[in-house]
Design an enzyme around this catalytic site. Structure first.
Site, short mmCIF file in Angstrom:
data_model
loop_
_atom_site.label_atom_id
_atom_site.label_comp_id
_atom_site.label_asym_id
_atom_site.label_seq_id
_atom_site.Cartn_x
_atom_site.Cartn_y
_atom_site.Cartn_z
N GLU A 1 3.76 -5.40 7.17
CA GLU A 1 2.89 -4.59 7.85
C GLU A 1 3.31 -4.19 9.35
OE1 GLU A 1 1.98 -6.79 5.80
OE2 GLU A 1 0.38 -5.99 4.39
N GLY B 1 0.48 -5.08 0.37
CA GLY B 1 -0.74 -5.19 -0.50
C GLY B 1 -0.29 -5.80 -1.79
N GLU C 1 -0.53 -9.52 -1.28
CA GLU C 1 -2.03 -9.64 -1.23
C GLU C 1 -2.87 -9.58 -2.50
OE1 GLU C 1 -2.47 -6.65 1.76
OE2 GLU C 1 -3.15 -8.16 3.20
N ALA D 1 1.04 -1.19 0.04
CA ALA D 1 -0.15 0.04 -0.10
C ALA D 1 0.74 1.23 -0.07
CB ALA D 1 -0.68 -0.04 1.28
N1 COA Z 1 4.66 3.16 -0.22
C1 COA Z 1 4.91 4.40 -0.73
N2 COA Z 1 6.26 4.71 -1.22
C2 COA Z 1 6.91 3.51 -1.34
C3 COA Z 1 6.50 2.41 -0.97
C4 COA Z 1 5.25 2.13 -0.42
N3 COA Z 1 4.73 0.99 0.05
N4 COA Z 1 7.62 1.39 -1.13
C5 COA Z 1 8.36 2.15 -1.69
N5 COA Z 1 8.18 3.38 -1.84
C6 COA Z 1 8.85 4.58 -2.46
C7 COA Z 1 9.93 5.25 -1.58
O1 COA Z 1 9.58 5.91 -0.59
C8 COA Z 1 10.94 5.74 -2.60
O2 COA Z 1 10.34 6.99 -2.96
P1 COA Z 1 11.37 8.34 -2.82
O3 COA Z 1 12.17 8.22 -4.26
O4 COA Z 1 10.33 9.47 -3.46
O5 COA Z 1 11.92 8.80 -1.70
C9 COA Z 1 10.78 5.13 -3.79
O6 COA Z 1 9.57 4.11 -3.77
C10 COA Z 1 12.07 4.02 -4.01
O7 COA Z 1 11.91 3.15 -2.62
P2 COA Z 1 13.29 2.98 -1.77
O8 COA Z 1 12.87 2.59 -0.38
O9 COA Z 1 14.14 4.03 -2.20
O10 COA Z 1 13.95 1.46 -2.47
P3 COA Z 1 15.21 0.39 -1.73
O11 COA Z 1 15.47 -0.44 -2.77
O12 COA Z 1 15.81 1.36 -1.17
O13 COA Z 1 13.93 -0.32 -0.85
C11 COA Z 1 12.02 -1.51 -0.28
C12 COA Z 1 12.99 -1.04 -1.42
C13 COA Z 1 10.85 -2.27 -1.02
C14 COA Z 1 12.64 -2.60 0.68
C15 COA Z 1 11.49 -0.44 0.50
O14 COA Z 1 10.88 0.69 -0.50
C16 COA Z 1 10.41 -0.57 1.40
O15 COA Z 1 10.66 -1.20 2.65
N6 COA Z 1 9.06 -0.12 1.22
C17 COA Z 1 7.89 -0.41 1.87
C18 COA Z 1 7.52 -1.98 1.98
C19 COA Z 1 6.29 -2.01 2.90
O16 COA Z 1 6.55 -1.98 4.05
N7 COA Z 1 5.15 -2.35 2.37
C20 COA Z 1 3.80 -2.53 3.09
C21 COA Z 1 3.12 -1.44 3.33
S1 COA Z 1 1.47 -1.74 4.00
#
Ligand code: COA
Length: 260
Positions: free
Chosen positions: A134, A111, A114, A67
């Site tokens: 989450e 998500g 999911e 999400a």
């Molecule tokens: N929601 C909103 N933005 C997200 C996102 C999410 N779930 N996942 C990634 N992004 C955004 C980051 O904020 C970043 O944006 P920015 O460049 O404007 O700062 C961009 O996507 C790239 O992500 P980044 O974190 O820089 O990439 P990474 O390779 O270092 O890490 C992940 C990748 C997937 C490990 C990391 O992005 C992450 O942990 N995301 C969240 C996953 C999560 O918790 N999902 C469940 C949500 S309920």
């Protein structure tokens, strides 16, 4: 087909390719994406030329990273409840009357996982990573994760993934039954579209009955499921596709199913 802000929709013969298109946010699902996804499925449901749908994420890094966390800030419990129940993308995929395949090209988290689990088949790149993170945000999965993951892989592994919020690689996901197949990253599109085209040759009527019957297994008792299966099996006998399938076998030729 209607243009979408957060999705790309293209047709390859009888297969529709639906791409979540927010690569700079790793295809995180915001409200707009969820609404457009459900809208696109409405469009594809009505389109008789489309027999199978493939869902993927834009770019080379992510299927869907969950999400859109930015939308969580300041949101109240009631608003969040409305977002999840108004018109759930996950339910729309689950209830879609044609087969839906998740083509998992990278991060498949929260998500995203999911969404993939709402699909009927999951083909993963060897670069894909899976998880329900989450818990790290102080919340729990809300798009069916606690239920579908448990049905797919069993309570042991589901509990571990949900309580730790950790990620697993594609091979592990295949081993525990979360995905059907893992393929080399550069072959993901070809392999998935080949599988989709193969399924698209089958009877759309029988595919629909088969999907409904298998989905019933997770929701009904064995006796209810067995009764439902007989009803759906019998319903196939009212189709022209069944007449064509049987005739083609007896005449030793390929069947040409019309979805009637
Ligand atoms: N929601 C909103 N933005 C997200 C996102 C999410 N779930 N996942 C990634 N992004 C955004 C980051 O904020 C970043 O944006 P920015 O460049 O404007 O700062 C961009 O996507 C790239 O992500 P980044 O974190 O820089 O990439 P990474 O390779 O270092 O890490 C992940 C990748 C997937 C490990 C990391 O992005 C992450 O942990 N995301 C969240 C996953 C999560 O918790 N999902 C469940 C949500 S309920």
């Amino acid at each position: 087909m209607a243009p979408y802000e957060t999705l790309l929709l293209e047709r390859r013969d009888r297969v529709a390719l639906l791409t979540i298109n927010r690569p700079d946010k790793l295809n995180a699902l915001n409200i707009r994406t969820r609404q457009e996804g459900a809208q696109a499925l409405d469009e594809l449901r009505e389109d008789e030329g489309v027999r199978v749908v493939v869902i993927t994420g834009a770019g080379d890094k992510s299927f869907v990273a969950g999400a859109d966390i930015a939308e969580f800030e300041g949101r109240t419990a009631l608003t969040q409840r409305d977002v999840m129940t108004a018109r759930s993308l996950f339910t729309a995929v689950d209830a879609f009357p044609k087969p839906v395949i998740a083509m998992i090209n990278g991060f498949c988290l929260g998500g995203g996982c999911e969404l993939a689990m709402s699909c009927d088949l999951r083909i993963a790149s060897e670069k894909a990573r899976f998880g329900q993170p989450e818990i790290n945000l102080g919340i729990i999965p809300g798009g069916g994760g606690t239920q579908r993951l448990t049905h797919l892989v069993g309570e042991t592994k589901a509990m571990e993934l949900i309580l730790t919020g950790g990620m697993i690689d594609a091979q592990t996901a295949e081993r525990i039954g979360l995905v059907n197949r893992v393929v080399p990253h550069e072959q993901l599109s070809d392999e998935t579209l080949k599988l989709a085209a193969e399924i698209a040759e089958k009877s759309p009527v029988a595919l629909r009955m088969a999907k409904e019957a298998v989905k019933t297994a997770a929701r009904a008792t064995l006796d209810e499921g067995l009764r439902r299966e007989i009803d759906l099996f019998a319903l196939c006998f009212s189709s022209q596709d069944k007449d064509e399938g049987v005739r083609a076998f007896l005449e030793k030729r390929e069947a040409e199913f019309k979805g009637r």
